[in-house]
Design an enzyme around this catalytic site. Structure first.
Site, short mmCIF file in Angstrom:
data_model
loop_
_atom_site.label_atom_id
_atom_site.label_comp_id
_atom_site.label_asym_id
_atom_site.label_seq_id
_atom_site.Cartn_x
_atom_site.Cartn_y
_atom_site.Cartn_z
N ARG A 184 38.39 57.20 -38.41
CA ARG A 184 38.27 55.89 -37.56
C ARG A 184 39.40 55.92 -37.20
O ARG A 184 39.61 55.18 -35.87
CB ARG A 184 38.10 54.91 -38.75
CG ARG A 184 38.13 53.53 -38.16
CD ARG A 184 37.40 52.45 -39.09
NE ARG A 184 37.93 52.43 -40.36
CZ ARG A 184 38.94 51.98 -41.02
NH1 ARG A 184 39.87 51.36 -40.17
NH2 ARG A 184 39.30 52.02 -42.21
N LYS B 128 26.71 56.74 -19.38
CA LYS B 128 26.56 56.90 -17.86
C LYS B 128 27.02 58.10 -17.37
O LYS B 128 26.93 59.35 -17.59
CB LYS B 128 26.66 55.59 -17.16
CG LYS B 128 26.48 54.40 -18.11
CD LYS B 128 24.85 54.06 -18.23
CE LYS B 128 24.70 52.99 -19.37
NZ LYS B 128 25.21 51.78 -19.41
N ASP C 236 35.18 47.17 -14.80
CA ASP C 236 33.99 47.99 -15.06
C ASP C 236 33.73 48.90 -14.06
O ASP C 236 32.86 48.48 -13.18
CB ASP C 236 32.69 47.05 -15.56
CG ASP C 236 31.69 47.77 -16.16
OD1 ASP C 236 31.72 49.15 -15.98
OD2 ASP C 236 30.70 47.18 -16.95
N TYR D 294 27.20 42.86 -16.00
CA TYR D 294 26.15 43.58 -16.64
C TYR D 294 25.75 42.73 -17.98
O TYR D 294 26.44 42.09 -18.63
CB TYR D 294 26.76 44.85 -17.50
CG TYR D 294 25.98 45.57 -18.46
CD1 TYR D 294 24.85 46.36 -18.17
CD2 TYR D 294 26.33 45.57 -19.64
CE1 TYR D 294 24.16 47.09 -19.18
CE2 TYR D 294 25.81 46.16 -20.69
CZ TYR D 294 24.76 46.95 -20.38
OH TYR D 294 24.05 47.56 -21.37
C1 LIG Z 1 25.60 50.59 -20.19
C2 LIG Z 1 26.60 49.86 -19.34
C3 LIG Z 1 27.59 49.04 -20.05
C4 LIG Z 1 27.76 48.82 -21.68
O1 LIG Z 1 27.79 50.22 -22.17
P1 LIG Z 1 27.09 50.65 -23.55
O2 LIG Z 1 27.71 52.27 -23.76
O3 LIG Z 1 25.64 50.55 -23.30
O4 LIG Z 1 27.61 49.79 -24.49
C5 LIG Z 1 28.68 48.17 -19.47
N1 LIG Z 1 28.79 48.16 -17.90
C6 LIG Z 1 27.87 48.58 -17.34
C7 LIG Z 1 27.86 48.45 -15.94
C8 LIG Z 1 26.82 49.66 -17.88
O5 LIG Z 1 25.82 50.10 -17.10
#
Ligand SMILES: *Cc1c(COP(=O)(O)O)cnc(C)c1O
Length: 411
Positions: free
Chosen positions: A60, A215, A190, A113
């Site tokens: 962890r 992603k 982000d 998001y």
């Molecule tokens: C998918 C996504 C997230 C969240 O990420 P997870 O790995 O699903 O927790 C945050 N911001 C954007 C723009 C995303 O596409």
């Protein structure tokens, strides 16, 4: 010679410890699938806990597999440090809780998001953290939110999204970071939709750059995780929070994500090429009412995108069908090789329908403000030859024209 220990003892001790390789090393870092690490002496334990000698302690807290992924991402971002977490949401939760506690305030993008929006609007207020949502295209509104009035709590972070989902609004990252700096508020970006191949927010003055690893960083719909990069003191705070909250990334996911990084620039170039070609095709199609792609001159964020994204605007785009929900259902059910999958950034092209997935159940006025209509389809362009993607889209869109003609004939 007979063994000196009992069979059960030999079994319990079998296969422990990696044999040291004197003259070679694995080219790809191994997956450290060990929950705990053994020490030779208490002095080594002290050295490890105090950070005086490299040594892992417990899964962890981070393993060498995590360290390999974090070091690689920090290098891509041009960051002092990076920290991985179980998911994008685990990473941002740790980050906002590092920067804000009861009595503090976070200023955030109104068009963030959905997962971020839920964290901000349902979880943080319960902890006494105030959240002010702003349209980050409106810099005067951002400035008003950052200026700490006597009746408002102190803002301790500004959270923005480089390109928003699903209408691809373009944040002017350098301008917003300058505003953050003027009010001494760290800016978190982000950058999931752009990846560091297209945008490195720290170069524009951001304090932290945040990604959902599922992603573009992973890129193959196989690795889950989140990663945040920035100044070492901030990243250390977030790392502690991840340890306290228990949101560590799985080592298999860290390793799979590591596998995606070397091809990131190649993939992003191909995603961008497919998206741009598809966007131009869609913009010229009679069944399509509007295309949301910041690389097209008709997009309201085009000018900012031209300045911020010299290498192109990435693989995400959305479009509105003139035939609304009927057309959307027809197209989505007939897309050939293009999969309906409510995520993004896979090597193959996928589509999603925000109205029934990411934005399901939101009130109509919220949907309107976010440009999400019943005729909107979001497309994550893959790395295929764009002509083959267009061929599938073309077959599906031609059904809209037939449907419209049939409806017109009945009237
Ligand atoms: C998918 C996504 C997230 C969240 O990420 P997870 O790995 O699903 O927790 C945050 N911001 C954007 C723009 C995303 O596409």
């Amino acid at each position: 010679m007979p063994p000196s220990t009992a069979f059960a003892t030999r079994a319990a001790r079998a296969g422990r410890g990696a044999p040291p390789l004197a003259v070679s090393r694995p080219l790809m870092p191994p997956i450290y699938q060990s929950t705990v690490y053994a020490f030779e002496s208490l002095a080594d334990v002290d050295a490890s806990y105090e950070g005086d000698a490299p040594g892992a302690v417990y899964y962890r807290y981070g393993t060498p597999t995590h360290a390999a992924f974090e070091t690689a991402v920090a290098a891509l971002e041009g960051a002092e440090a990076a920290v991985a977490a179980a998911s994008g949401m685990a990473a941002i939760t740790a980050a906002v809780l590092s920067l804000a506690g009861a009595g503090d305030r976070i200023v955030a993008d109104r068009y963030a998001y959905g997962g971020t929006y839920t964290l901000l609007m349902t979880e943080l207020p319960r902890l006494g953290v105030e959240v002010t949502l702003v349209d980050v295209q409106d810099h005067a509104a951002v400035e008003r939110a950052l200026a700490c009035g006597s009746d408002a709590a102190r803002p301790t972070a500004l959270l923005i999204e480089a390109l928003t989902n699903p209408s691809l609004r373009v944040a002017d990252v350098p301008a917003l970071c300058a505003l953050g700096a003027a009010y001494d508020v760290p800016v978190i970006v982000d950058a999931t939709f752009t990846s560091p191949a297209l945008l490195r927010p720290l170069e524009h003055g951001a304090a932290l750059s945040w990604h959902s690893v599922a992603k573009y960083l992973g890129g193959h719909s196989a690795a889950t995780g989140g990663v945040i990069s920035g100044r070492k003191d901030l990243v250390d705070l977030i790392r502690n929070k991840i340890v306290h909250l228990g949101g560590c990334q799985g080592v298999q996911d860290a390793w799979l994500a590591l596998l995606g990084l070397p091809t990131l620039p190649l993939r992003m170039a191909a995603h961008t090429r497919t998206a741009h070609t598809v966007a131009e095709y869609l913009a010229a199609h009679s069944a399509v009412e509007r295309v949301y792609y910041p690389g097209l001159p008709t997009h309201p964020g085009y000018e900012v995108a031209q300045r911020l994204y010299p290498d192109g605007c990435g693989g995400m785009l959305s479009f509105d069908l003139a035939g609304g929900e009927t057309a959307a259902r027809l197209v989505l059910d007939n897309l050939g090789e293009i999969a309906f999958a409510p995520s993004l950034a896979d090597v193959a092209t996928t589509v999603s329908y925000p109205y029934a997935t990411s934005h399901r159940g939101l009130p109509d006025d919220t949907l309107r403000a976010m440009d999400v209509g019943k005729g909107m389809i979001r497309l994550s362009a893959g790395i295929e030859d764009p002509a083959d993607v267009i061929a599938d889209l073309d077959r599906a869109l031609s059904l809209c024209a037939e449907g419209a003609a049939q409806r017109a004939g009945r009237l």
